[in-house]
Design a protein around this motif. Structure first.
Motif, mmCIF file in Angstrom:
data_model
loop_
_atom_site.group_PDB
_atom_site.id
_atom_site.type_symbol
_atom_site.label_atom_id
_atom_site.label_comp_id
_atom_site.label_asym_id
_atom_site.label_seq_id
_atom_site.Cartn_x
_atom_site.Cartn_y
_atom_site.Cartn_z
ATOM 1 N N GLY A 272 0.938 -1.351 -0.085
ATOM 2 C CA GLY A 272 0.024 0.073 -0.038
ATOM 3 C C GLY A 272 0.819 1.431 -0.107
ATOM 4 O O GLY A 272 0.253 2.335 0.047
ATOM 5 N N GLY A 273 1.971 1.134 -0.034
ATOM 6 C CA GLY A 273 3.016 2.305 -0.122
ATOM 7 C C GLY A 273 4.120 2.223 -0.904
ATOM 8 O O GLY A 273 3.998 1.765 -2.201
ATOM 9 N N VAL A 274 5.349 2.508 -0.435
ATOM 10 C CA VAL A 274 6.299 2.723 -1.473
ATOM 11 C C VAL A 274 7.695 2.014 -0.917
ATOM 12 O O VAL A 274 7.833 1.959 0.281
ATOM 13 N N PHE A 275 8.227 1.084 -1.804
ATOM 14 C CA PHE A 275 9.572 0.388 -1.505
ATOM 15 C C PHE A 275 10.858 1.068 -2.254
ATOM 16 O O PHE A 275 10.677 1.012 -3.518
ATOM 17 N N ILE A 276 11.629 1.479 -1.563
ATOM 18 C CA ILE A 276 12.713 2.385 -2.475
ATOM 19 C C ILE A 276 13.944 1.472 -2.423
ATOM 20 O O ILE A 276 14.518 1.215 -1.206
ATOM 21 N N VAL A 277 14.509 1.154 -3.363
ATOM 22 C CA VAL A 277 15.890 0.536 -3.456
ATOM 23 C C VAL A 277 16.805 1.318 -3.803
ATOM 24 O O VAL A 277 16.954 1.751 -4.934
ATOM 25 N N ASP A 278 17.531 2.068 -2.898
ATOM 26 C CA ASP A 278 18.351 3.265 -3.144
ATOM 27 C C ASP A 278 19.757 2.689 -3.485
ATOM 28 O O ASP A 278 19.950 1.335 -2.992
ATOM 29 N N ASP A 279 20.690 3.385 -4.304
ATOM 30 C CA ASP A 279 22.060 2.855 -4.531
ATOM 31 C C ASP A 279 22.188 1.310 -5.048
ATOM 32 O O ASP A 279 22.903 0.576 -4.789
ATOM 33 N N LEU A 280 21.085 1.197 -6.001
ATOM 34 C CA LEU A 280 21.276 -0.318 -6.758
ATOM 35 C C LEU A 280 22.532 -0.390 -7.451
ATOM 36 O O LEU A 280 22.905 0.576 -8.315
ATOM 37 N N GLY A 281 23.246 -1.624 -7.034
ATOM 38 C CA GLY A 281 24.541 -1.961 -7.757
ATOM 39 C C GLY A 281 25.740 -1.743 -6.517
ATOM 40 O O GLY A 281 26.829 -2.230 -6.878
ATOM 41 N N ARG A 282 25.236 -1.095 -5.437
ATOM 42 C CA ARG A 282 26.032 -1.345 -4.263
ATOM 43 C C ARG A 282 25.946 -2.600 -3.242
ATOM 44 O O ARG A 282 26.542 -2.599 -2.219
ATOM 45 N N GLN A 283 24.944 -3.275 -3.691
ATOM 46 C CA GLN A 283 24.426 -4.571 -2.673
ATOM 47 C C GLN A 283 25.458 -5.483 -2.834
ATOM 48 O O GLN A 283 26.368 -5.598 -4.038
ATOM 49 N N ALA A 284 25.551 -6.697 -2.185
ATOM 50 C CA ALA A 284 26.412 -7.741 -2.168
ATOM 51 C C ALA A 284 26.197 -8.580 -3.462
ATOM 52 O O ALA A 284 26.906 -9.211 -4.265
ATOM 53 N N GLU A 285 24.631 -8.587 -3.611
ATOM 54 C CA GLU A 285 24.066 -9.352 -4.603
ATOM 55 C C GLU A 285 23.921 -8.721 -5.988
ATOM 56 O O GLU A 285 23.867 -7.269 -5.853
ATOM 57 N N PRO A 286 24.331 -8.974 -7.066
ATOM 58 C CA PRO A 286 24.223 -8.184 -8.169
ATOM 59 C C PRO A 286 22.928 -7.819 -8.767
ATOM 60 O O PRO A 286 22.018 -8.528 -8.234
ATOM 61 N N VAL A 315 1.028 -14.180 -1.304
ATOM 62 C CA VAL A 315 0.330 -12.870 -0.785
ATOM 63 C C VAL A 315 0.536 -11.482 -1.672
ATOM 64 O O VAL A 315 0.999 -11.747 -2.712
ATOM 65 N N PRO A 316 -0.550 -10.708 -1.567
ATOM 66 C CA PRO A 316 -0.507 -9.674 -2.402
ATOM 67 C C PRO A 316 0.906 -8.886 -2.377
ATOM 68 O O PRO A 316 1.445 -8.793 -1.504
ATOM 69 N N PHE A 317 1.040 -8.352 -3.701
ATOM 70 C CA PHE A 317 2.497 -7.622 -3.795
ATOM 71 C C PHE A 317 1.861 -6.211 -4.257
ATOM 72 O O PHE A 317 1.289 -6.156 -5.408
ATOM 73 N N ASP A 318 1.569 -5.455 -3.400
ATOM 74 C CA ASP A 318 0.876 -3.940 -3.718
ATOM 75 C C ASP A 318 1.749 -2.943 -3.255
ATOM 76 O O ASP A 318 1.604 -2.160 -2.041
ATOM 77 N N THR A 319 2.893 -2.752 -3.976
ATOM 78 C CA THR A 319 3.849 -1.519 -3.447
ATOM 79 C C THR A 319 4.452 -0.907 -4.658
ATOM 80 O O THR A 319 4.663 -1.535 -5.682
ATOM 81 N N LEU A 320 4.668 0.223 -4.697
ATOM 82 C CA LEU A 320 5.288 1.187 -5.719
ATOM 83 C C LEU A 320 6.726 0.897 -5.428
ATOM 84 O O LEU A 320 7.195 1.551 -4.570
ATOM 85 N N VAL A 321 7.460 0.352 -6.301
ATOM 86 C CA VAL A 321 8.809 -0.065 -6.269
ATOM 87 C C VAL A 321 9.751 1.003 -6.925
ATOM 88 O O VAL A 321 9.718 1.038 -8.203
ATOM 89 N N ILE A 322 10.711 1.792 -6.271
ATOM 90 C CA ILE A 322 11.477 2.803 -6.942
ATOM 91 C C ILE A 322 12.872 2.133 -6.901
ATOM 92 O O ILE A 322 13.261 2.253 -5.917
ATOM 93 N N PHE A 323 13.474 1.970 -7.836
ATOM 94 C CA PHE A 323 14.839 1.705 -7.905
ATOM 95 C C PHE A 323 15.821 2.962 -8.274
ATOM 96 O O PHE A 323 15.408 3.526 -9.234
ATOM 97 N N SER A 324 16.773 3.135 -7.527
ATOM 98 C CA SER A 324 17.590 4.274 -7.747
ATOM 99 C C SER A 324 19.149 3.700 -7.920
ATOM 100 O O SER A 324 19.461 3.077 -7.126
#
Length: 436
Positions: A272-286, A315-324
């Motif tokens: 029902g809200g926002v999921f922000i993945v900031d700094d994509l590419g800096r995680q341990a996983e590709p 489960v429902p997946f209802d989130t605005l995903v923002i990759f940055s």
């Protein structure tokens, strides 16, 4: 029948045990565990903790009494409107300990998974329509080119995934937060969800901002005056922000083997809200691997989770995903992954005119007078050394540096060519070999 609040249909409080959708044995055990762990002994105090109305809690207490797991103490509590007190019998204590050995969870009654599905539909992020005015108001503290808002508006209103990319320091994180602020309304977050007899806690005070709880007043004549089902918390639409620390296991149910309890994954908490993945590419996983995990949820609005037993459920997946990301999308994704991210928006550095506007705005905010000679020095001498590449973070950085130098030197806050030179030296690290 559902009540409305802030345009979202509210979940109605159950009028009896059957309407909760949870098995009577599970509710009875939760009641016994809660009384054992908290020493609560009146119906109204128990009702507040197990998140049911007083009449339904009384029905549950009567059920436990009929099974000789609870008994009335015979004392009336004057401070609780003359309420009867209750305590666990020896059999009740034994049952509570047995139930705690299976799961340490106690407190708020969970919501059945099917009811959670229904509530998510009623308050879906995809039901929101953001106007240009709302988005502009939420981004008011940022100086952004008009064409950026032209692209952001439809992306946010669609409730689909967004990839923001471009050089670092140009406000991708600030824009993500502005999108969150533009949503503005409130929804109902379950304290916990039940599936196959397992309780999964969802409400998280770190992620969710409670706006209001609906509690019965034991002294009122109409005791079930709750405005909505208190197994939910009326909350601001949630925002989950993750950065370099994001790993794939954070997107799965978390199981605590000691307490034998489950906690919802990040994307479920952000429903029902926002999921922000900031700094994509800096995680341990590709990045490709992370996005692969989201492919089915992004396309089908549903996610698959697994219990310890290996049993999978939806489960429902209802989130605005923002990759940055600061990387070019073609460097970190294949074409199939890019196709599944609905909107790709480049966030570039400002033009010279916008850079000067940002600089003037920051100076005004920090109470530093603009100086024409210094500005000419900055634009004609310093910026040509970096091919006039402007970034949104630079005005704040340079002005904060000059303030720090003035405070250290014991001089009034001011800008001069010399202070700009000293601040500039801290903004970049010179390329040089260092002997080890």
């Amino acid at each position: 029948m559902n009540m409305m609040a802030s345009g979202v249909l509210a979940p109605v409080p159950p009028k009896n045990l059957a309407e909760t959708g949870i098995s009577p044995v599970m509710m009875r055990d939760l009641l016994l565990k809660t009384m054992f762990r908290t020493n609560l002994d009146t119906c109204s105090s128990i009702a507040r903790v197990i998140a049911l109305t007083i009449p339904v809690t009384q029905e549950l207490v009567d059920l436990a009494r009929s099974q000789r797991l609870l008994e009335a103490t015979g004392t009336l509590h004057a401070n609780s409107g003359g309420e009867m007190g209750y305590q666990l019998t020896d059999a009740g204590k034994a049952r509570a300990l047995d139930a705690l050995a299976q799961s340490e969870y106690y407190g708020a009654m969970p919501v059945p998974l099917a009811a959670y599905h229904e509530q998510i539909k009623r308050q879906s992020i995809r039901n929101i329509q953001i106007t240009r005015d709302q988005l502009t108001a939420a981004m008011g503290h940022l100086i952004l080119p008009k064409e950026l808002l032209d692209n952001l508006g439809p992306a946010v209103s669609s409730g689909r995934s967004i990839l923001m990319y471009g050089p670092p320091g140009n406000g991708k994180s600030s824009i993500s937060n502005g999108i969150r602020d533009a949503l503005g309304d409130r929804i109902y977050i379950p304290r916990a969800v039940e599936y196959a007899g397992q309780v999964i806690t969802v409400f998280d005070p770190i992620v969710h901002t409670a706006a209001e709880e609906s509690v019965d007043d034991p002294t009122s004549l109409r005791r079930s005056g709750n405005r909505f089902d208190n197994r939910y918390v009326y909350s601001v639409r949630p925002t989950v922000i993750t950065g370099g620390e994001l790993s794939l296991d954070m997107l799965d149910l978390t199981y605590n083997p000691t307490a034998r309890t489950y906690t919802a994954p990040l994307q479920m908490k952000s429903s029902g809200g926002v999921f922000i993945v900031d700094d994509l590419g800096r995680q341990a996983e590709p990045p490709q691997k992370l996005v692969n995990r989201w492919i089915v949820p992004l396309e089908e609005n549903r996610d698959i989770l697994s219990l310890q037993s290996g049993e999978k459920f939806e489960v429902p997946f209802d989130t605005l995903v923002i990759f940055s990301t600061n990387f070019h999308p073609n460097e970190i994704f294949d074409k199939a992954a890019l196709r599944r991210i609905f909107f790709k928006i480049k966030i570039d550095g400002p033009c010279q005119q916008d850079f000067l506007k940002i600089f003037a705005m920051v100076a005004r905010k920090k109470k530093m007078a603009l100086d024409e000679r210094t500005m000419l020095h900055l634009m004609r001498v310093k910026y040509p050394t970096i091919a006039n590449t402007y970034a949104n973070y630079q005005p704040v950085f340079l002005i904060d540096q000059m303030i720090a130098i003035c405070n250290f030197e014991g001089i009034p806050i001011q800008m001069t060519p010399d202070l700009i030179d000293r601040a500039w030296a801290n903004m970049f690290v010179r390329d040089e070999a260092i002997a080890h």
